[in-house]
Design an enzyme around this catalytic site. Structure first.
Site, PDB file in Angstrom:
ATOM      1  N   GLU A  28     -28.548  -3.536  13.119  1.00  0.00           N
ATOM      2  CA  GLU A  28     -27.240  -4.128  13.414  1.00  0.00           C
ATOM      3  C   GLU A  28     -27.302  -4.924  14.716  1.00  0.00           C
ATOM      4  O   GLU A  28     -26.710  -6.002  14.816  1.00  0.00           O
ATOM      5  CB  GLU A  28     -26.150  -3.055  13.497  1.00  0.00           C
ATOM      6  CG  GLU A  28     -25.830  -2.360  12.190  1.00  0.00           C
ATOM      7  CD  GLU A  28     -25.187  -3.237  11.130  1.00  0.00           C
ATOM      8  OE1 GLU A  28     -24.754  -4.376  11.437  1.00  0.00           O
ATOM      9  OE2 GLU A  28     -25.109  -2.789   9.975  1.00  0.00           O
ATOM     10  N   TYR A  83     -27.726  -4.297  -1.976  1.00  0.00           N
ATOM     11  CA  TYR A  83     -27.356  -3.625  -0.729  1.00  0.00           C
ATOM     12  C   TYR A  83     -25.947  -3.052  -0.826  1.00  0.00           C
ATOM     13  O   TYR A  83     -25.710  -1.890  -0.466  1.00  0.00           O
ATOM     14  CB  TYR A  83     -27.464  -4.611   0.442  1.00  0.00           C
ATOM     15  CG  TYR A  83     -27.068  -4.031   1.770  1.00  0.00           C
ATOM     16  CD1 TYR A  83     -27.832  -3.036   2.382  1.00  0.00           C
ATOM     17  CD2 TYR A  83     -25.914  -4.468   2.415  1.00  0.00           C
ATOM     18  CE1 TYR A  83     -27.462  -2.497   3.603  1.00  0.00           C
ATOM     19  CE2 TYR A  83     -25.537  -3.932   3.641  1.00  0.00           C
ATOM     20  CZ  TYR A  83     -26.312  -2.953   4.230  1.00  0.00           C
ATOM     21  OH  TYR A  83     -25.931  -2.417   5.430  1.00  0.00           O
ATOM     22  N   TRP A 101     -26.411 -11.237   7.994  1.00  0.00           N
ATOM     23  CA  TRP A 101     -26.985  -9.966   7.583  1.00  0.00           C
ATOM     24  C   TRP A 101     -28.050 -10.190   6.518  1.00  0.00           C
ATOM     25  O   TRP A 101     -29.030  -9.439   6.435  1.00  0.00           O
ATOM     26  CB  TRP A 101     -25.896  -9.010   7.088  1.00  0.00           C
ATOM     27  CG  TRP A 101     -26.470  -7.681   6.704  1.00  0.00           C
ATOM     28  CD1 TRP A 101     -26.535  -7.148   5.456  1.00  0.00           C
ATOM     29  CD2 TRP A 101     -27.086  -6.727   7.576  1.00  0.00           C
ATOM     30  NE1 TRP A 101     -27.156  -5.925   5.491  1.00  0.00           N
ATOM     31  CE2 TRP A 101     -27.501  -5.642   6.789  1.00  0.00           C
ATOM     32  CE3 TRP A 101     -27.338  -6.691   8.947  1.00  0.00           C
ATOM     33  CZ2 TRP A 101     -28.149  -4.521   7.316  1.00  0.00           C
ATOM     34  CZ3 TRP A 101     -27.979  -5.578   9.480  1.00  0.00           C
ATOM     35  CH2 TRP A 101     -28.381  -4.516   8.667  1.00  0.00           C
TER      36      TRP A 101
END
Length: 189
Positions: A44, A22, A52
């Protein structure tokens, strides 16, 4: 921090293999289309209060459950879709966040010039390069202003911290640390 391949990365970017991919391939790369920004804004918002990494690992489930985050499809969701999503273990099952994703699809479609035009007004290509993680802010005047404007258009779950995370992820600011091999790899202007 030096990764297993000898490349310097932001410290969070070497903590798990998912993060390496990522960090290197996606985070900070400019996203300039309405669809891509809508998806990332939703993710988000779902991440708020969670890791995350949880969202990254559930992203395929989110994409399947939310019709690949096509705003026109999500905007048409009704109460039965909310219940379907609340029963789907492949996503984060939070009613307020699910309802926000639907409301945000509708709000994004109502924007006269589109979501990308609104969001990219707040790009900050001249932000100083952080040298350490402590130099990376949680919010900025730009994220506060963007959050306020989004809320004014009916968006939900778009506080300044969530919006700043979107700005980082979508290349509106370059918060790769100064010594990171991805610093400056993408232009934000």
């Amino acid at each position: 921090m030096i990764g297993p391949d000898g490349l310097a990365r932001c410290p969070w970017g070497v903590s798990a293999p998912d993060y390496i991919a990522y960090h290197d391939e996606e985070w900070g790369r400019p996203v300039r289309d309405d669809h891509g920004l809508y998806e990332r804004l939703c993710l988000e918002a779902f991440q708020s209060g969670l890791s995350w990494l949880t969202i990254l690992r559930k992203r395929p489930g989110f994409r399947r459950a939310f019709d690949d985050f096509v705003p026109e499809k999500v905007a048409a969701y009704g109460p039965a879709d909310v219940e379907r999503l609340l029963a789907d273990a492949s996503i984060v099952r939070n009613r307020r966040k699910i309802e926000a994703a639907i409301a945000n699809a509708r709000a994004s479609l109502d924007l006269p010039d589109g979501l990308a035009a609104l969001v990219w007004k707040y790009a900050d290509p001249g932000a100083p390069a952080p040298q350490t993680v402590a130099d990376v802010p949680a919010t900025t005047p730009g994220s506060k202003a963007l959050a306020k404007e989004l809320k004014g258009h009916g968006f939900r779950h778009v506080g300044p911290t969530t919006v700043y995370a979107l700005m980082q992820a979508c290349g509106l600011v370059d918060d790769h640390l100064l010594e990171c091999h991805r610093r400056g790899a993408y232009t934000t202007g």
